[in-house]
Design a protein around this motif. Structure first.
Motif, PDB file in Angstrom:
ATOM      1  N   PRO A 197       0.345  -1.152   0.501  1.00  0.00           N
ATOM      2  CA  PRO A 197      -0.216   0.041   0.372  1.00  0.00           C
ATOM      3  C   PRO A 197       0.772   1.394  -0.688  1.00  0.00           C
ATOM      4  N   GLY A 198      -0.067   2.354  -0.300  1.00  0.00           N
ATOM      5  CA  GLY A 198       0.417   3.757  -0.628  1.00  0.00           C
ATOM      6  C   GLY A 198       0.419   4.451  -2.028  1.00  0.00           C
ATOM      7  N   HIS A 199       0.556   4.072  -3.003  1.00  0.00           N
ATOM      8  CA  HIS A 199       0.036   4.458  -4.426  1.00  0.00           C
ATOM      9  C   HIS A 199      -0.777   4.368  -4.162  1.00  0.00           C
ATOM     10  N   SER A 200      -1.390   3.166  -4.098  1.00  0.00           N
ATOM     11  CA  SER A 200      -3.142   3.103  -3.380  1.00  0.00           C
ATOM     12  C   SER A 200      -3.485   1.684  -2.303  1.00  0.00           C
ATOM     13  N   PRO A 201      -3.919   2.300  -1.345  1.00  0.00           N
ATOM     14  CA  PRO A 201      -4.635   1.386   0.041  1.00  0.00           C
ATOM     15  C   PRO A 201      -4.508   0.136  -0.603  1.00  0.00           C
ATOM     16  N   GLY A 202      -4.675  -0.388  -1.510  1.00  0.00           N
ATOM     17  CA  GLY A 202      -4.425  -1.492  -1.966  1.00  0.00           C
ATOM     18  C   GLY A 202      -3.686  -2.346  -3.368  1.00  0.00           C
ATOM     19  N   SER A 203      -2.566  -2.022  -3.328  1.00  0.00           N
ATOM     20  CA  SER A 203      -1.949  -2.289  -4.601  1.00  0.00           C
ATOM     21  C   SER A 203      -1.163  -3.261  -3.694  1.00  0.00           C
ATOM     22  N   VAL A 204      -0.848  -4.447  -5.464  1.00  0.00           N
ATOM     23  CA  VAL A 204      -0.093  -5.230  -4.087  1.00  0.00           C
ATOM     24  C   VAL A 204       0.727  -5.555  -5.803  1.00  0.00           C
ATOM     25  N   ALA A 205       2.549  -5.917  -5.274  1.00  0.00           N
ATOM     26  CA  ALA A 205       3.316  -6.508  -6.501  1.00  0.00           C
ATOM     27  C   ALA A 205       3.099  -8.310  -6.369  1.00  0.00           C
ATOM     28  N   GLN A 232       3.558   5.412   4.051  1.00  0.00           N
ATOM     29  CA  GLN A 232       3.309   4.464   4.181  1.00  0.00           C
ATOM     30  C   GLN A 232       3.758   3.593   2.472  1.00  0.00           C
ATOM     31  N   LEU A 233       4.109   4.303   1.404  1.00  0.00           N
ATOM     32  CA  LEU A 233       4.088   3.510  -0.051  1.00  0.00           C
ATOM     33  C   LEU A 233       6.145   3.383   0.061  1.00  0.00           C
ATOM     34  N   ILE A 234       6.655   4.295   0.901  1.00  0.00           N
ATOM     35  CA  ILE A 234       8.219   4.111   0.908  1.00  0.00           C
ATOM     36  C   ILE A 234       7.925   2.764   1.956  1.00  0.00           C
ATOM     37  N   GLY A 235       7.792   3.241   3.270  1.00  0.00           N
ATOM     38  CA  GLY A 235       7.585   1.744   4.197  1.00  0.00           C
ATOM     39  C   GLY A 235       7.008   0.410   2.950  1.00  0.00           C
ATOM     40  N   SER A 236       6.327   0.639   2.388  1.00  0.00           N
ATOM     41  CA  SER A 236       6.689  -1.021   1.754  1.00  0.00           C
ATOM     42  C   SER A 236       7.268  -1.422   0.582  1.00  0.00           C
ATOM     43  N   ILE A 237       7.836  -0.241   0.108  1.00  0.00           N
ATOM     44  CA  ILE A 237       9.011  -0.919  -0.523  1.00  0.00           C
ATOM     45  C   ILE A 237       9.859  -1.169   0.215  1.00  0.00           C
ATOM     46  N   LYS A 238      10.941  -0.724   1.019  1.00  0.00           N
ATOM     47  CA  LYS A 238      11.141  -1.235   2.032  1.00  0.00           C
ATOM     48  C   LYS A 238      11.964  -2.110   2.610  1.00  0.00           C
ATOM     49  N   ALA A 239       9.983  -2.534   2.947  1.00  0.00           N
ATOM     50  CA  ALA A 239       9.957  -3.599   3.241  1.00  0.00           C
ATOM     51  C   ALA A 239       9.759  -4.754   2.718  1.00  0.00           C
ATOM     52  N   LYS A 240       8.749  -4.957   1.792  1.00  0.00           N
ATOM     53  CA  LYS A 240       8.964  -6.116   0.555  1.00  0.00           C
ATOM     54  C   LYS A 240       9.424  -5.997  -0.730  1.00  0.00           C
ATOM     55  N   LEU A 241       9.506  -5.057  -1.426  1.00  0.00           N
ATOM     56  CA  LEU A 241      10.192  -4.971  -2.442  1.00  0.00           C
ATOM     57  C   LEU A 241      11.904  -4.968  -2.278  1.00  0.00           C
ATOM     58  N   LEU A 242      12.487  -4.186  -2.006  1.00  0.00           N
ATOM     59  CA  LEU A 242      14.300  -4.216  -1.197  1.00  0.00           C
ATOM     60  C   LEU A 242      14.365  -5.960  -0.676  1.00  0.00           C
ATOM     61  N   PRO A 243      13.524  -5.968  -0.251  1.00  0.00           N
ATOM     62  CA  PRO A 243      14.763  -7.496   0.179  1.00  0.00           C
ATOM     63  C   PRO A 243      14.398  -8.672  -0.290  1.00  0.00           C
ATOM     64  N   LEU A 244      13.778  -8.249  -1.610  1.00  0.00           N
ATOM     65  CA  LEU A 244      13.352  -9.262  -2.620  1.00  0.00           C
ATOM     66  C   LEU A 244      15.345  -9.733  -2.855  1.00  0.00           C
ATOM     67  N   GLY A 245      16.083  -8.396  -3.442  1.00  0.00           N
ATOM     68  CA  GLY A 245      17.297  -8.896  -4.143  1.00  0.00           C
ATOM     69  C   GLY A 245      17.252  -8.132  -5.420  1.00  0.00           C
ATOM     70  N   ASP A 246      18.864  -7.532  -5.229  1.00  0.00           N
ATOM     71  CA  ASP A 246      20.208  -7.012  -5.625  1.00  0.00           C
ATOM     72  C   ASP A 246      19.947  -7.289  -7.748  1.00  0.00           C
ATOM     73  N   ASP A 247      19.855  -8.989  -7.205  1.00  0.00           N
ATOM     74  CA  ASP A 247      18.826  -8.926  -8.796  1.00  0.00           C
ATOM     75  C   ASP A 247      17.678  -8.812  -9.626  1.00  0.00           C
TER      76      ASP A 247
END
Ligand SMILES: [Zn+2]
Ligand SMILES: [Zn+2]
Length: 212
Positions: free
Chosen positions: A133-141, A173-188
């Protein structure tokens, strides 16, 4: 291990990256974020020679979801996503489409809402659902761990992040989502975003000005 193939079809006046994604082994495909311009999407399906069995939505904005009801009807396949928190957006797609001049946009109700820890499947490919969430409340990756590949919608772009100045948006909330969910996926991990060029998590971790 089946490979992921993907082709991007820019749709709507917002040049949204509608993505046709398929499983190499089975030629079974998913259409992600069919915002509009369905003839172009159907051309891409024909050119790829694949069978669409799913439509997935990353979030409920008009440029991503405006054509979903019509495409679902034409293809006769289930619609999965986004998270239920974007219901308020999906319920007013027809009105929003009229105000942005997007012809034929219709309200839509998914066959399945998605939430954290869910998975979506097409052919032999499995994607983990990340609620961002952050861009919209229900956004998913959507993340395919085997192939190190993600679809991130409008959460994260090459060199930028999604807008949060629209109803339901929240920058912190968006920056929080990116840091908690997307960055940990891995640099590759390579990703396709909702607008503009593709990127990798490593490139954004190192150089995206919003994440420093
Ligand atoms: Zn959006
Ligand atoms: Zn968008």
């Amino acid at each position: 291990m089946s490979k992921v193939h993907a082709t991007i079809v820019p749709v709507t006046p917002f040049q949204q990256n509608c993505t046709l994604l398929w499983c190499d082994a089975t030629k079974r495909a998913a259409v992600i974020d069919p915002g509009g311009d369905l003839a172009r999407i159907e051309d891409a399906i024909r050119q790829a020679g694949v069978t669409v069995e799913r439509i997935w939505l990353t979030h409920g904005h008009i440029d991503h979801a405006g054509g979903a009801a019509e495409l679902k009807e034409r293809l006769g396949v289930p619609l999965e996503g986004p998270h239920k928190a974007d219901l308020f957006l999906l319920e007013r797609l027809a009105d929003t489409g009229r105000s942005f001049g997007i012809a034929g946009a219709r309200n839509v109700t998914p066959d399945r809402w998605l939430d954290e820890t869910d998975q979506v499947r097409v052919g032999e490919l499995v994607f983990d659902v990340l609620h961002c969430p952050g861009h919209s409340p229900g956004s998913v990756a959507l993340f395919n761990a085997e192939q190190r590949f993600a679809i991130v919608g409008d959460a994260l772009f090459r060199g930028s992040v999604g807008r949060s100045d629209i109803p339901g948006g929240d920058h912190a909330q968006l920056i929080g989502s990116i840091k908690a969910k997307l960055l940990p996926l891995g640099d590759d991990v390579a990703f396709i975003c909702g607008h503009g060029p593709t990127s990798t998590i490593g490139h954004e971790r190192a150089s995206n000005p919003f994440l420093q």
